[in-house]
Scaffold this active site. Structure first.
Site, PDB file in Angstrom:
ATOM      1  N   CYS A   1      13.961   4.981  -6.380  1.00  0.00           N
ATOM      2  CA  CYS A   1      12.656   4.747  -6.158  1.00  0.00           C
ATOM      3  C   CYS A   1      12.253   5.379  -5.011  1.00  0.00           C
ATOM      4  O   CYS A   1      12.612   6.351  -4.495  1.00  0.00           O
ATOM      5  CB  CYS A   1      12.144   3.146  -6.272  1.00  0.00           C
TER       6      CYS A   1
ATOM      7  N   CYS B   1       0.846  -1.052  -0.065  1.00  0.00           N
ATOM      8  CA  CYS B   1       0.235   0.141   0.035  1.00  0.00           C
ATOM      9  C   CYS B   1       0.691   1.203  -0.122  1.00  0.00           C
ATOM     10  O   CYS B   1       0.456   2.212  -0.506  1.00  0.00           O
ATOM     11  CB  CYS B   1      -0.972  -0.036   1.170  1.00  0.00           C
TER      12      CYS B   1
END
Length: 405
Positions: free
Chosen positions: A363, A216
């Site tokens: 990232c 999530c």
């Protein structure tokens, strides 16, 4: 609630397969006080619950693993329902990004222990609930001791390693548990109890390959989805404790919020499955980073401080952000070019990488960039590196004025 809630639509058939109810999980407490009778009166007048069911709830000991998105509504509703003892396993602190979905915490709780914040909210909802805190990371060496004193486990975690750990510990102790999972607009719920039906490994025998299923934190979640899934988890817990209705044991409930659809899928025990006889190293079992990514990152990882030194020194490099476009819009390292990891892994975007400059990948935290690094190196960019800690590390170490997510 209006009176129409008592009536079923004409389109529902009058017949229904007989329910297969499990015996009540908990013996009833000796009595309810006058104050408790007043508090739980709307339960007491339901024939299927009544005094007996409410006494069972009072006598129940339920452990919630996590006080986050799923744990928050679950804890609040089980407290309101009158579960006598609630345990909370949680080691994290409240962050501002939690408040979009973790409704047991508030603005004034930012920076506090999630376990303590959750305890205070539970006591505000129902002072008759005994709250036990386990402010520790759940591990193989403590899980059995923590689980042992509870009747039922509710799993609200968001990573595969802990899910398998919870499952195997519950199997070894012969305990039932309610499992839930959420991602973006979809959620799943089931009940696992190895002595009476399937366990989690019958649904997912092996974890997905590292990096295939984003968390999530990487993919996002609609905040209110947590309430939808957690309310089902709390309902299943109450049914197990009181022995009413038909639980989701042997069934997987799948919810799609965008379609507003619920469907159930049957789950059966795998007769060929290896019996669970001991706990294992679950981080290794789930492999948060693939072996290829680990090999690629070995000797090809730099820190955000090193990246800043390269920039200050005028070093020539090509900085690539491998996250998704929505994440790139939130925050990025200055000078980066967005090339999502999926495009790199498929080979579609490799032509965008210059041959005459060193490739630097990053990232959010460093996991996805390590996976992309393996593909880039395999394509011939041998001097490519990735940034440990990703853009979150950059914000913390280099430019705190930028937002985190």
């Amino acid at each position: 609630m209006g009176a129409e809630a008592r009536f079923k639509p004409w389109s529902i058939p009058a017949w229904k397969e007989p329910l297969v109810a499990l015996p009540p999980l908990v013996e009833p407490a000796a009595s309810l006080s006058v104050d408790e009778v007043r508090r739980y009166s709307r339960h007491l007048i339901i024939p299927d619950v009544g005094m007996d069911g409410q006494k069972r709830l009072k006598n129940a000991k339920v452990l919630c693993v996590g006080a986050g998105g799923l744990g928050s509504p679950t804890l609040m509703y089980l407290a309101a329902a009158g579960v006598g003892t609630l345990g909370i396993v949680e080691f994290d602190t409240v962050d501002e990004s939690n408040l979009q979905r973790q409704i047991i915490h508030g603005q004034s709780d930012i920076g506090r222990s999630k376990a303590e914040s959750a305890r205070d909210s539970v006591k505000e909802i129902n002072p008759y609930v005994n709250v036990i805190l386990h402010e520790t990371r759940l591990e193989s060496d403590n899980v059995l001791d923590i689980f042992r004193d509870y009747d039922l486990i509710v799993d609200g975690t968001d990573n595969f390693a802990t899910r398998y750990l919870v499952n195997d510990a519950a199997v070894l102790l012969g305990k039932p548990y309610v499992w839930g999972s959420i991602y973006r607009f979809e959620g799943q719920v089931s009940v696992f109890w190895d002595e009476h039906g399937p366990n989690y490994r019958d649904l997912y025998p092996v974890p997905p390959p590292p990096g295939m299923v984003p968390s999530c934190a990487e993919g996002g979640v609609l905040g209110i989805l947590c309430a939808s899934i957690a309310s089902v988890q709390a309902t299943e817990a109450i049914k197990l404790i009181t022995g009413i209705g038909e639980t989701l044991l042997g069934r997987l409930m799948v919810y799609d919020a965008l379609e507003m659809s619920y469907r159930t899928i049957k789950i059966r025990k795998d007769p060929a499955a290896e019996p669970i006889t001991e706990l294992i190293d679950y981080e290794e079992f789930c492999g948060t980073v693939s072996e290829e990514a680990q090999d690629a990152a070995r000797g090809s990882t730099i820190t955000n401080l090193e990246l800043q030194e390269w920039k200050d020194a005028g070093k020539d490099y090509f900085l690539v952000d491998v996250r998704e476009p929505a994440e790139f819009e939130i925050v990025s390292i200055p000078g980066a070019t967005l090339i999502p990891k999926g495009d790199i892994l498929s080979g579609q975007a490799l032509s965008q990488l210059p041959q005459d400059r060193q490739i630097v990948l990053y990232c959010k935290t460093g996991v996805r960039s390590a996976e992309a690094l393996a593909a880039v190196k395999q394509a011939g960019f041998k001097d490519a590196v990735h940034v440990q800690g990703g853009v979150i590390g950059y914000v913390k170490q280099i430019d705190p004025s930028l937002p985190e997510y």
